[in-house]
Design an enzyme around this catalytic site. Structure first.
Site, PDB file in Angstrom:
ATOM      1  N   ASP A  45      -6.618  27.074 -49.473  1.00 19.70           N
ATOM      2  CA  ASP A  45      -7.162  26.719 -50.786  1.00 19.70           C
ATOM      3  C   ASP A  45      -6.089  27.026 -51.827  1.00 19.70           C
ATOM      4  O   ASP A  45      -5.821  28.191 -52.134  1.00 19.70           O
ATOM      5  CB  ASP A  45      -8.439  27.515 -51.070  1.00 19.70           C
ATOM      6  N   LYS A 104     -11.354  20.984 -54.911  1.00 17.66           N
ATOM      7  CA  LYS A 104     -12.274  22.113 -55.075  1.00 17.66           C
ATOM      8  C   LYS A 104     -12.431  22.433 -56.555  1.00 17.66           C
ATOM      9  O   LYS A 104     -11.455  22.422 -57.303  1.00 17.66           O
ATOM     10  CB  LYS A 104     -11.719  23.310 -54.299  1.00 17.66           C
ATOM     11  N   LYS A 125     -15.098  20.413 -52.285  1.00 18.73           N
ATOM     12  CA  LYS A 125     -15.663  21.752 -52.152  1.00 18.73           C
ATOM     13  C   LYS A 125     -16.111  22.251 -53.517  1.00 18.73           C
ATOM     14  O   LYS A 125     -15.346  22.198 -54.487  1.00 18.73           O
ATOM     15  CB  LYS A 125     -14.636  22.714 -51.550  1.00 18.73           C
TER      16      LYS A 125
END
Length: 282
Positions: free
Chosen positions: A129, A193, A229
């Site tokens: 991430d 995300k 996400k």
């Protein structure tokens, strides 16, 4: 070579359409829905007080959930715990996600940010991430943001999936959220995300809606599937359901599965478990 100027396009958020959709969402407070949402969770611990013990406890929790038939999608933690986790749990099959790119601010020399990605991949991360530099983005230095993400993707190629955190709370407008999402997708992000969970606020349904529009437009133009996400402040089944339903609205039921849809959370798991316990009692 592809540049942001080749694909950036204008975007206008339609708040009426968004509000109309959200208003009609029906929240199903059932064990079945709780189990479905659990299967999408990246069980997360990203605290300044984390240590080897707390991270191993996180993995133990994930294992217990899996053994009870309510497994999560992945565990997410700081990359410095990858090696001890691998040593302590050599037979672990749960995907391991770590943060990189000068999390949570994204402010560091480009080489240092990318070194973090390279280290994470070499240490055995299944997912990374990665945080963008919002200062560069807001200053209009889109080429730098794009190239940084593209290089991170190249470092992950064939070894780990790259989730790019755009940090919605810093981007100021729906148009910026859309453009940042476009940048990340075009640069090769496997997922985009919402948030680090460390900003002035985390995920918001309206920002997630905009990101879904970016993913939909990308997939339509490129004919490639990418994931999304949502993370930051999602603590209840009711809150998670809103994002689940938005994802389903844009992409269909087959999209809201771990391969393409994730929820970054910790306390949400405790809330979802209450529905599973009630179901066992009944």
């Amino acid at each position: 070579m592809l540049k942001p100027s080749d694909f950036i396009k204008e975007y206008r958020f339609n708040p009426a359409e968004f509000e109309q959709f959200v208003a009609q969402i029906e929240v199903k407070k059932t064990a079945k829905r709780a189990n479905k949402l659990l299967s999408l969770v990246d069980l997360t611990s990203l605290s300044s007080t984390d240590n080897k013990k707390t991270v191993l406890k996180l993995l133990q929790k994930a294992k217990e959930l899996s053994q009870s038939g309510n497994g999560v999608a992945a565990a997410c933690f700081f990359s410095n715990y990858l090696t001890p986790v691998k040593e302590k749990l050599p037979n672990n099959k749960l995907p391991l996600a770590v943060v990189a790119g000068a999390f949570p601010l994204g402010q560091a020399d480009k080489k240092l940010k990318l070194d973090e990605v390279e280290y994470a991949v070499s240490a055995g991360a299944n997912e990374v991430d990665f945080v963008i530099n919002r200062g560069d983005f807001l200053r209009g230095n889109l080429d730098a943001v794009f190239l940084e993400i593209r290089t991170a993707r190249q470092l992950c190629e064939g070894k780990a999936e790259l989730k790019v955190i755009i940090e919605n709370c810093d981007l100021e407008t729906p148009e910026n959220i859309y453009i940042a999402s476009q940048l990340a997708l075009e640069a090769g992000a496997h997922f985009i995300k919402t948030s680090t969970g460390k900003g002035k606020y985390g995920a918001r349904p309206e920002d997630f809606w905009v990101m879904c529009e970016a993913v939909k437009d990308f997939q339509k133009n490129i004919n490639q599937t990418r994931g999304i996400k949502v993370a930051g402040g999602i603590r209840t089944l009711e809150e998670a359901t809103v994002y689940y339903e938005i994802g389903k609205h844009f992409f269909g039921k087959s999209f809201v599965k771990p391969d393409t849809f994730r929820i970054g959370a910790s306390s949400l798991v405790t809330n979802l478990e209450t529905y599973l316990v009630e179901d066992l009692k009944n």
